[in-house]
Design an enzyme around this catalytic site. Structure first.
Site, PDB file in Angstrom:
ATOM      1  N   ARG A  53       0.824  -1.225   0.000  1.00  0.00           N
ATOM      2  CA  ARG A  53       0.000   0.000   0.000  1.00  0.00           C
ATOM      3  C   ARG A  53       0.848   1.261   0.000  1.00  0.00           C
ATOM      4  NH1 ARG A  53      -5.539  -0.860   1.891  1.00  0.00           N
ATOM      5  NH2 ARG A  53      -5.615   1.358   2.311  1.00  0.00           N
ATOM      6  N   LYS A 152      -3.703 -19.802   3.015  1.00  0.00           N
ATOM      7  CA  LYS A 152      -4.676 -20.263   3.999  1.00  0.00           C
ATOM      8  C   LYS A 152      -4.647 -19.365   5.236  1.00  0.00           C
ATOM      9  CE  LYS A 152      -3.124 -21.563   7.380  1.00  0.00           C
ATOM     10  NZ  LYS A 152      -2.131 -21.171   8.409  1.00  0.00           N
ATOM     11  N   HIS A 182       1.277 -24.884   3.112  1.00  0.00           N
ATOM     12  CA  HIS A 182       2.711 -25.071   2.891  1.00  0.00           C
ATOM     13  C   HIS A 182       3.224 -26.391   3.487  1.00  0.00           C
ATOM     14  CE1 HIS A 182       3.275 -23.321   6.924  1.00  0.00           C
ATOM     15  NE2 HIS A 182       4.491 -23.833   6.909  1.00  0.00           N
ATOM     16  N   LYS A 186       6.504 -29.496   2.260  1.00  0.00           N
ATOM     17  CA  LYS A 186       7.665 -29.927   3.050  1.00  0.00           C
ATOM     18  C   LYS A 186       8.149 -31.267   2.513  1.00  0.00           C
ATOM     19  CE  LYS A 186       6.257 -27.549   7.290  1.00  0.00           C
ATOM     20  NZ  LYS A 186       7.308 -26.655   7.736  1.00  0.00           N
ATOM     21  N   GLU A 220       4.978 -25.736  18.478  1.00  0.00           N
ATOM     22  CA  GLU A 220       5.807 -24.561  18.202  1.00  0.00           C
ATOM     23  C   GLU A 220       6.277 -23.950  19.513  1.00  0.00           C
ATOM     24  OE1 GLU A 220       4.598 -22.161  14.576  1.00  0.00           O
ATOM     25  OE2 GLU A 220       2.680 -22.595  15.518  1.00  0.00           O
ATOM     26  N   ASP A 239      -6.202 -21.758  12.262  1.00  0.00           N
ATOM     27  CA  ASP A 239      -4.857 -21.454  11.741  1.00  0.00           C
ATOM     28  C   ASP A 239      -4.079 -22.730  11.408  1.00  0.00           C
ATOM     29  OD1 ASP A 239      -2.663 -19.595  11.204  1.00  0.00           O
ATOM     30  OD2 ASP A 239      -1.726 -20.384  13.026  1.00  0.00           O
ATOM     31  N   HIS A 244      -3.249 -27.583   8.093  1.00  0.00           N
ATOM     32  CA  HIS A 244      -2.032 -28.388   8.190  1.00  0.00           C
ATOM     33  C   HIS A 244      -2.277 -29.768   8.823  1.00  0.00           C
ATOM     34  CE1 HIS A 244      -0.201 -24.748   6.997  1.00  0.00           C
ATOM     35  NE2 HIS A 244       0.042 -24.223   8.177  1.00  0.00           N
ATOM     36  N   LYS A 333       1.077 -23.175  20.407  1.00  0.00           N
ATOM     37  CA  LYS A 333       2.190 -22.226  20.433  1.00  0.00           C
ATOM     38  C   LYS A 333       2.742 -22.180  21.856  1.00  0.00           C
ATOM     39  CE  LYS A 333       0.871 -19.459  16.473  1.00  0.00           C
ATOM     40  NZ  LYS A 333       1.797 -20.028  15.496  1.00  0.00           N
TER      41      LYS A 333
HETATM   42  C1  BG6 Z   1       1.357 -21.118   9.455  1.00  0.00           C
HETATM   43  C2  BG6 Z   1       0.581 -20.603  10.628  1.00  0.00           C
HETATM   44  O1  BG6 Z   1       0.489 -21.603   8.457  1.00  0.00           O
HETATM   45  O2  BG6 Z   1       2.219 -22.172   9.878  1.00  0.00           O
HETATM   46  C3  BG6 Z   1       1.518 -20.144  11.721  1.00  0.00           C
HETATM   47  O3  BG6 Z   1      -0.246 -19.538  10.210  1.00  0.00           O
HETATM   48  C4  BG6 Z   1       2.513 -21.219  12.087  1.00  0.00           C
HETATM   49  O4  BG6 Z   1       0.797 -19.734  12.876  1.00  0.00           O
HETATM   50  C5  BG6 Z   1       3.191 -21.783  10.842  1.00  0.00           C
HETATM   51  O5  BG6 Z   1       3.491 -20.656  12.939  1.00  0.00           O
HETATM   52  C6  BG6 Z   1       4.049 -22.987  11.157  1.00  0.00           C
HETATM   53  O6  BG6 Z   1       4.758 -23.355  10.025  1.00  0.00           O
HETATM   54  P1  BG6 Z   1       6.153 -24.136  10.119  1.00  0.00           P
HETATM   55  O7  BG6 Z   1       6.507 -24.401   8.698  1.00  0.00           O
HETATM   56  O8  BG6 Z   1       7.099 -23.224  10.826  1.00  0.00           O
HETATM   57  O9  BG6 Z   1       5.851 -25.366  10.901  1.00  0.00           O
END
Ligand code: BG6
Length: 483
Positions: A53, A152, A182, A186, A220, A239, A244, A333
């Site tokens: 922006r 996502k 994502h 992996k 995490e 999330d 995932h 987390k």
């Molecule tokens: C993301 C989430 O999709 O994946 C995050 O929005 C999370 O909250 C992250 O921290 C974790 O990804 P990775 O690859 O570090 O396990």
């Protein structure tokens, strides 16, 4: 039909990153493109347009981008020479993405010597997916070779997913839409398919007759950090679990597709999602745990938020293969350690021929560690050598991907971005998959709401609320790391 060769250099492309000054672009997208250019997969004649922006000169943007690459490209892999080549592809444009009139300048640049592939990467909040898609259509910027990438979570619930999806499909064909999760990019997650379907060893024992239960953990250490505004309105279920964790569950549980072609793989994953057992509000109360780490409310600047930063749950897949085998999922987390792991726990041996032993022989386990140290371990019992009769000890047959291949393991975004450019959607989520994942997630959202289930506080640096351990203890089990 066999899939095309995955390794060849790709056609030059125009990559346009909406939300390009955000966290994701800095941490993942820019470093991924840097590596792919460095390794010669992304031709240097490609163009990367970063959209944000705020008005900014190209030089000022390049300074920022360089900082991001210096920080997020692995130490030793960043070089002046590669940066210069990468920087020559980069450009910055200020745009208010909700105002079609502001797309004109970009359109003009793109149509000057257009590259055969055009990618619009929407690294923005999902609310903007519809408006951006509409603007691109209105401005006739969607060419035959155009693809759109959506981050996502798409939507906040089933209804908002459907609305957003419809809005995007109003401008793009399903085949042009790449919905990123994502985790699917992996290396170790892709390896799950090779482990299961490239080896004969596992298939006959990959079912509820032999497997007692499955545990999937994505833990995490970090808290919500800078992303607190987004996170507070989403929470761990939307999330992480909706995407995932359910994707990992699909890869563990699905049937073998006829070939590793996009629709064949996604058809199988969809069947798993459709077989997930529905949950009533009463089931949700007994089968799920919500937690929030202590200090979360300070991290988001105060208030009384009840957003969950931890989820643990027990679910079943109602089909022949998995009848009677629970799947336990958890993510959170600020936990004790960062790792993602799938544990396939086999049933105990049917009869113990070592009756003098105080304890029954340990059950076998297949432990697939997805990150950070990518390994596959098979835990089997062996005899402790020497006198003293049969003494059994579980030991691990272990294969470390890094040690075995001795190469840098590319980040998921590298693979996924190149798949978009080459037009291979196998590792992306099809619309019906995301919809099915939301349908099931809605049971939890509704159950939590109906029962008024609150997030249980847990200490940062631990393993979540005690209720998560109790969830397994009720079934006579423990989470794998608590042994
Ligand atoms: C993301 C989430 O999709 O994946 C995050 O929005 C999370 O909250 C992250 O921290 C974790 O990804 P990775 O690859 O570090 O396990």
């Amino acid at each position: 039909m066999a899939p095309a060769n995955q390794d060849t250099a790709l056609s030059p492309s125009d990559l346009v990153i909406f939300g390009g000054t955000g966290d994701l672009a800095a941490r993942k997208i820019l470093p991924a493109l840097y590596y792919r250019l460095r390794d010669g997969q992304l031709p240097a004649s490609s163009r990367v347009f970063i959209l944000g922006r705020r008005p900014m000169e190209r030089d000022a943007y390049l300074k920022r981008a360089r900082k991001a690459c210096e920080r997020f490209v692995t130490e030793g892999d960043f070089s002046e020479k590669d940066w210069k080549r990468f920087a020559s592809c980069l450009d910055y444009r200020a745009i208010d993405a909700t105002k079609p009139a502001q797309y004109d300048a970009l359109k003009k640049t793109l149509s000057r010597d257009p590259r055969p592939v055009r990618v619009f990467y929407l690294a923005t909040s999902a609310e903007l997916f519809g408006p951006i898609s509409a603007a691109l259509k209105e401005k006739r910027m969607i060419t035959e070779g155009t693809r759109v990438v959506l981050e996502k979570p798409i939507g906040h619930d089933l209804a908002s997913f459907r609305a957003t999806n419809r809005a995007v499909l109003d401008s793009f064909r399903e085949g042009q839409i790449y919905r990123i999760d994502h985790y699917l990019g992996k290396e170790t997650v892709q390896n799950l398919m090779v482990l299961r379907f490239g080896n004969h060893l596992f298939e006959k024992i990959w079912n509820g007759d032999v497997i007692d239960h499955v545990q999937i953990t994505v833990a995490e250490e970090i808290g919500v950090g800078e992303r607190f505004a987004y996170y507070d309105s989403y929470g761990a279920l939307r999330d992480m679990v909706q995407n995932h964790l359910l994707q990992l569950l699909c890869l563990v549980a699905m049937e073998a597709p006829p070939y590793i072609t996009p629709d064949a793989v996604r058809d199988e994953k969809l069947k798993v999602l459709h077989s997930l057992r529905p949950m009533s509000a009463a089931d949700v109360a007994t089968h799920t745990v919500r937690g929030q780490y202590r200090g979360y409310r300070d991290d988001i600047g105060g208030g009384r938020s009840d957003t969950e930063t931890f989820v643990a749950l027990k679910t079943h897949i109602d089909n022949w293969r998995w009848s009677g085998t629970p799947f336990y999922l958890r993510t959170g987390k600020r936990l004790a350690e960062r790792y993602s792991e799938i544990v396939i726990q086999f049933k105990p041996i049917p009869h113990n021929i070592f009756p003098h032993m105080k304890t029954f022989p340990e059950t076998n386990k297949l432990i697939i560690r997805l990150q950070p140290d990518e390994t596959v371990k098979l835990e089997v019992n062996t005899k402790v050598p020497g006198p003293g009769g049969y003494r059994l000890k579980p030991v691990q047959l272990s294969m470390s991907l890094a040690e075995e291949f001795g190469e840098r393991i590319p980040d998921a975004y590298e693979r996924l971005l190149m798949d978009v450019v080459r037009g291979n959607p196998t590792l992306f989520m099809r619309s019906d998959e995301v919809e099915a994942a939301w349908e099931w997630t809605e049971y939890l959202l509704t159950g939590w709401k109906k029962s008024g289930m609150k997030s249980r506080p847990y200490a940062a640096g631990g393993w979540g609320p005690k209720e998560a351990a109790q969830l397994l203890a009720r079934d006579g089990l423990r989470w794998y790391e608590q042994r």
